[in-house]
Design a protein around this motif. Structure first.
Motif, PDB file in Angstrom:
ATOM      1  N   VAL A 186       0.857  -1.187   0.000  1.00 46.17           N
ATOM      2  CA  VAL A 186       0.000   0.000   0.000  1.00 46.17           C
ATOM      3  C   VAL A 186       0.896   1.241   0.000  1.00 46.17           C
ATOM      4  O   VAL A 186       1.697   1.439   0.915  1.00 46.17           O
ATOM      5  CB  VAL A 186      -0.918   0.022   1.243  1.00 46.17           C
ATOM      6  CG1 VAL A 186      -1.767   1.291   1.266  1.00 46.17           C
ATOM      7  CG2 VAL A 186      -1.803  -1.219   1.286  1.00 46.17           C
ATOM      8  N   CYS A 187       0.755   2.062  -1.025  1.00 46.39           N
ATOM      9  CA  CYS A 187       1.542   3.290  -1.100  1.00 46.39           C
ATOM     10  C   CYS A 187       1.139   4.241   0.021  1.00 46.39           C
ATOM     11  O   CYS A 187      -0.054   4.393   0.326  1.00 46.39           O
ATOM     12  CB  CYS A 187       1.338   3.958  -2.456  1.00 46.39           C
ATOM     13  SG  CYS A 187       2.326   5.465  -2.675  1.00 46.39           S
ATOM     14  N   ARG A 188       2.121   4.903   0.639  1.00 50.64           N
ATOM     15  CA  ARG A 188       1.858   5.814   1.739  1.00 50.64           C
ATOM     16  C   ARG A 188       1.306   7.151   1.268  1.00 50.64           C
ATOM     17  O   ARG A 188       0.948   7.994   2.107  1.00 50.64           O
ATOM     18  CB  ARG A 188       3.142   6.033   2.558  1.00 50.64           C
ATOM     19  CG  ARG A 188       3.665   4.785   3.252  1.00 50.64           C
ATOM     20  CD  ARG A 188       2.657   4.187   4.241  1.00 50.64           C
ATOM     21  NE  ARG A 188       2.178   5.162   5.200  1.00 50.64           N
ATOM     22  CZ  ARG A 188       2.854   5.510   6.309  1.00 50.64           C
ATOM     23  NH1 ARG A 188       4.022   4.942   6.573  1.00 50.64           N
ATOM     24  NH2 ARG A 188       2.356   6.385   7.142  1.00 50.64           N
TER      25      ARG A 188
ATOM     26  N   GLY B  22      12.738   2.048  -1.478  1.00 50.51           N
ATOM     27  CA  GLY B  22      13.792   1.053  -1.569  1.00 50.51           C
ATOM     28  C   GLY B  22      13.299  -0.293  -1.059  1.00 50.51           C
ATOM     29  O   GLY B  22      12.213  -0.402  -0.469  1.00 50.51           O
ATOM     30  N   LEU B  23      14.097  -1.326  -1.249  1.00 56.05           N
ATOM     31  CA  LEU B  23      13.718  -2.645  -0.770  1.00 56.05           C
ATOM     32  C   LEU B  23      13.836  -2.754   0.747  1.00 56.05           C
ATOM     33  O   LEU B  23      13.488  -3.791   1.320  1.00 56.05           O
ATOM     34  CB  LEU B  23      14.564  -3.722  -1.454  1.00 56.05           C
ATOM     35  CG  LEU B  23      14.398  -3.797  -2.979  1.00 56.05           C
ATOM     36  CD1 LEU B  23      15.219  -4.938  -3.555  1.00 56.05           C
ATOM     37  CD2 LEU B  23      12.930  -3.953  -3.364  1.00 56.05           C
ATOM     38  N   ASP B  24      14.289  -1.685   1.376  1.00 56.69           N
ATOM     39  CA  ASP B  24      14.242  -1.585   2.843  1.00 56.69           C
ATOM     40  C   ASP B  24      12.971  -0.882   3.310  1.00 56.69           C
ATOM     41  O   ASP B  24      12.765  -0.681   4.505  1.00 56.69           O
ATOM     42  CB  ASP B  24      15.468  -0.849   3.385  1.00 56.69           C
ATOM     43  CG  ASP B  24      15.621   0.563   2.811  1.00 56.69           C
ATOM     44  OD1 ASP B  24      14.749   0.993   2.007  1.00 56.69           O
ATOM     45  OD2 ASP B  24      16.605   1.239   3.156  1.00 56.69           O
ATOM     46  N   GLY B  25      12.106  -0.489   2.343  1.00 59.26           N
ATOM     47  CA  GLY B  25      10.838   0.160   2.662  1.00 59.26           C
ATOM     48  C   GLY B  25      10.899   1.661   2.788  1.00 59.26           C
ATOM     49  O   GLY B  25       9.853   2.315   2.929  1.00 59.26           O
ATOM     50  N   LYS B  26      12.091   2.244   2.746  1.00 56.91           N
ATOM     51  CA  LYS B  26      12.215   3.687   2.935  1.00 56.91           C
ATOM     52  C   LYS B  26      11.838   4.439   1.657  1.00 56.91           C
ATOM     53  O   LYS B  26      12.181   4.021   0.555  1.00 56.91           O
ATOM     54  CB  LYS B  26      13.642   4.036   3.351  1.00 56.91           C
ATOM     55  CG  LYS B  26      14.022   3.496   4.730  1.00 56.91           C
ATOM     56  CD  LYS B  26      15.441   3.875   5.098  1.00 56.91           C
ATOM     57  CE  LYS B  26      15.798   3.332   6.483  1.00 56.91           C
ATOM     58  NZ  LYS B  26      17.202   3.652   6.842  1.00 56.91           N
ATOM     59  N   LEU B  27      11.144   5.562   1.848  1.00 59.18           N
ATOM     60  CA  LEU B  27      10.738   6.396   0.723  1.00 59.18           C
ATOM     61  C   LEU B  27      11.966   7.088   0.137  1.00 59.18           C
ATOM     62  O   LEU B  27      12.690   7.805   0.831  1.00 59.18           O
ATOM     63  CB  LEU B  27       9.713   7.438   1.188  1.00 59.18           C
ATOM     64  CG  LEU B  27       9.161   8.380   0.121  1.00 59.18           C
ATOM     65  CD1 LEU B  27       8.450   7.614  -0.993  1.00 59.18           C
ATOM     66  CD2 LEU B  27       8.202   9.393   0.765  1.00 59.18           C
TER      67      LEU B  27
ATOM     68  N   PHE C 208       7.101  18.329   4.429  1.00 56.75           N
ATOM     69  CA  PHE C 208       6.884  16.884   4.293  1.00 56.75           C
ATOM     70  C   PHE C 208       8.071  16.109   4.864  1.00 56.75           C
ATOM     71  O   PHE C 208       9.228  16.461   4.638  1.00 56.75           O
ATOM     72  CB  PHE C 208       6.686  16.524   2.819  1.00 56.75           C
ATOM     73  CG  PHE C 208       6.483  15.049   2.582  1.00 56.75           C
ATOM     74  CD1 PHE C 208       5.292  14.431   2.928  1.00 56.75           C
ATOM     75  CD2 PHE C 208       7.495  14.274   2.010  1.00 56.75           C
ATOM     76  CE1 PHE C 208       5.101  13.068   2.705  1.00 56.75           C
ATOM     77  CE2 PHE C 208       7.307  12.923   1.782  1.00 56.75           C
ATOM     78  CZ  PHE C 208       6.109  12.314   2.134  1.00 56.75           C
ATOM     79  N   LYS C 209       7.794  15.051   5.595  1.00 58.90           N
ATOM     80  CA  LYS C 209       8.838  14.252   6.238  1.00 58.90           C
ATOM     81  C   LYS C 209       8.866  12.849   5.622  1.00 58.90           C
ATOM     82  O   LYS C 209       8.060  11.990   5.994  1.00 58.90           O
ATOM     83  CB  LYS C 209       8.586  14.156   7.738  1.00 58.90           C
ATOM     84  CG  LYS C 209       8.624  15.521   8.431  1.00 58.90           C
ATOM     85  CD  LYS C 209       8.326  15.390   9.915  1.00 58.90           C
ATOM     86  CE  LYS C 209       8.372  16.746  10.593  1.00 58.90           C
ATOM     87  NZ  LYS C 209       8.061  16.648  12.052  1.00 58.90           N
ATOM     88  N   PRO C 210       9.792  12.595   4.720  1.00 63.65           N
ATOM     89  CA  PRO C 210       9.835  11.276   4.070  1.00 63.65           C
ATOM     90  C   PRO C 210      10.107  10.143   5.055  1.00 63.65           C
ATOM     91  O   PRO C 210       9.640   9.024   4.862  1.00 63.65           O
ATOM     92  CB  PRO C 210      10.969  11.422   3.050  1.00 63.65           C
ATOM     93  CG  PRO C 210      11.792  12.567   3.537  1.00 63.65           C
ATOM     94  CD  PRO C 210      10.842  13.501   4.202  1.00 63.65           C
ATOM     95  N   GLY C 211      10.850  10.452   6.110  1.00 63.16           N
ATOM     96  CA  GLY C 211      11.165   9.415   7.086  1.00 63.16           C
ATOM     97  C   GLY C 211       9.949   8.881   7.812  1.00 63.16           C
ATOM     98  O   GLY C 211       9.984   7.778   8.376  1.00 63.16           O
ATOM     99  N   CYS C 212       8.879   9.630   7.816  1.00 65.02           N
ATOM    100  CA  CYS C 212       7.636   9.193   8.454  1.00 65.02           C
ATOM    101  C   CYS C 212       6.696   8.513   7.470  1.00 65.02           C
ATOM    102  O   CYS C 212       5.551   8.195   7.819  1.00 65.02           O
ATOM    103  CB  CYS C 212       6.924  10.391   9.094  1.00 65.02           C
ATOM    104  SG  CYS C 212       7.857  11.189  10.403  1.00 65.02           S
ATOM    105  N   ASN C 213       7.160   8.314   6.254  1.00 65.79           N
ATOM    106  CA  ASN C 213       6.299   7.751   5.211  1.00 65.79           C
ATOM    107  C   ASN C 213       6.917   6.530   4.542  1.00 65.79           C
ATOM    108  O   ASN C 213       6.726   6.300   3.347  1.00 65.79           O
ATOM    109  CB  ASN C 213       5.978   8.828   4.174  1.00 65.79           C
ATOM    110  CG  ASN C 213       4.990   9.855   4.701  1.00 65.79           C
ATOM    111  OD1 ASN C 213       3.785   9.661   4.615  1.00 65.79           O
ATOM    112  ND2 ASN C 213       5.511  10.936   5.271  1.00 65.79           N
TER     113      ASN C 213
END
Length: 434
Positions: free
Chosen positions: A102-104, A131-136, A146-151
């Motif tokens: 599910v896209c954030r 990424g394949l680690d799930g990070k945006l 906007f905070k990519p680390g929270c998404n």
């Protein structure tokens, strides 16, 4: 077909379901009689099916795949469990991770069900990239606040036990999987599933409720008249029999099997292969059972002549006559580990009367089809058996939908594991409904 539940509340034929649904289902659960099959709505009701998905498949560890199915960095597999969709991928460091598909950004499902290869996880709607680690990693037009680390993608709990991959959709997965892993790793390690490869995989839709699929798997009462291929290598006596009903030929065969177990187990244990029965099917969220049992004749493999289908052993053990180590897990899997190949099975509910059964054959990673094994010979016993079982599940579903259906007694000799499945299932529903 809707069923009157009498003491469990009124069931409406117009599709409205139970009046006071939760209390009625609780009453249905409470009235289950030990030693008997479940009431018909457990197999036919959409409302009970919805409860199963919430109480069982959203809360427990579910077997979904094996490590060889995501063998290399970038290999990914999408598995749907009810309305949930899960991405399982191996990252560049070789670690296997699982995420909700599910896209954030706006909740889009990003990858279709099935296998694929990916460098990143890219949403097809607005190209958000993970990424394949799930990070945006990539997004546009979101502003300075906007905070990519929270998404990052939402993770899904994942455990590999002997190379078998289990996921849990709950934020609080049952912790007793640690105990299952501690016990099962020594049993599974000699077969080295993590270093195997997929030789073949078949998806079969059974026209029945998932519990009928599992109940059918948990007994061999039906094997003799229904599985002519499987009963060549398989001793039906390993799944129980009534000693007072055997004729002289049956008594001789049963004694031969008993003697073979003792001789084989002594040899297997001497070779460092744990083989004794462990039965933890009830009384715990993560129910399981294992046991190594002899194979008839040569003792090597589930094939039409009982001899190994692959000339290269799977794992480190050179003894071909390893019988078959069976491993059952609640609620949805069973597996067979032999000297030449491994077969895994997963059952995933699709609806109240549809179940996906996925069968995967694993061989030595260096084995070459047509050189080291013949695919038809490797798969023919279980392809035939799976279709036979699907046919049995279909007529069992038809019977459950018949107005004449009543709960029936299980055989105390041959259906003990079916009873344990039913006990576990009712235990888990009671825990959820409480």
């Amino acid at each position: 077909m809707w069923h009157s539940l009498v003491t469990a509340g009124e069931w409406h034929a117009d599709g409205q379901g139970f009046e006071n649904m939760t209390e009625s289902i609780k009453a249905l659960v409470e009235r289950r009689v030990a030693g008997k099959s479940l009431d018909a709505p457990f197999y036919t009701s959409d409302e009970v099916f919805d409860l199963d998905m919430k109480a069982i498949f959203a809360k427990h560890w579910i077997f979904v795949a094996s490590e060889p199915e995501v063998a290399e960095p970038g290999d990914a597999l999408v598995v749907n469990v009810g309305t949930a969709s899960v991405i399982i991928a191996r990252d560049d460091n070789g670690e296997i991770r699982a995420f909700h598909n599910v896209c954030r950004h706006r909740g889009v499902r990003m990858i279709p069900e099935g296998k694929t290869m990916i460098g990143n996880i890219v949403c097809p709607y607005h190209s958000w990239t993970y990424g394949l680690d799930g990070k945006l990693k990539f997004y546009e037009h979101m502003g300075e606040d906007f905070k990519p680390g929270c998404n990052s993608l939402k993770p899904v709990a994942l455990r590999s036990i002997g190379g078998l991959l289990f996921i849990c959709l709950s934020d609080n997965p049952p912790g007793d999987i640690d105990e299952m892993a501690r016990i099962m790793e020594p049993y599974l390690a000699p077969h080295n599933v993590r270093e195997a490869r997929v030789a073949h995989q078949v998806d079969l839709i059974e026209l029945g409720n998932w519990k009928l699929t599992m109940e059918n798997n948990r007994e061999c009462y039906h094997c003799g008249p229904n599985h002519p291929e499987l009963t060549i290598p398989l001793f039906a006596y390993g799944f129980g029999f009534s000693p007072t009903e055997l004729d002289e030929e049956g008594r001789v065969a049963a004694q031969r099997y008993t003697d073979l177990i003792e001789v084989s187990r002594s040899r297997w244990e001497g070779e460092g292969l744990p083989s004794s029965e462990v039965d933890e099917l009830t009384g715990r969220p993560t129910g399981f059972r294992t046991q190594r049992l002899p194979i008839d004749q040569s003792g090597e493999s589930y094939t039409m002549d009982t001899r190994a289908a692959c000339r290269m052993p799977i794992g480190a053990v050179q003894d071909k006559a390893l019988g078959a180590l069976s491993f059952w897990t609640q609620p949805n899997s069973w597996h067979h580990f032999m000297g030449d190949h491994v077969i895994t099975f997963t059952a995933l509910p699709l609806s109240a009367d549809r179940t996906l059964v996925r069968t995967t054959w694993l061989v030595n990673k260096n084995a070459v089809e047509g050189v080291d094994y013949d695919l038809e010979r490797l798969t023919e016993v279980w392809k035939a058996t799976n279709q036979q079982d699907a046919d049995l599940v279909e007529i069992a579903q038809q019977g459950a939908e018949d107005p004449a259906y009543e709960t029936g007694f299980y055989s105390p000799y041959t259906e003990g594991l079916v009873e344990k499945f039913a006990v576990w299932y009712i235990e888990r529903l009671k825990d959820y409904l409480a």
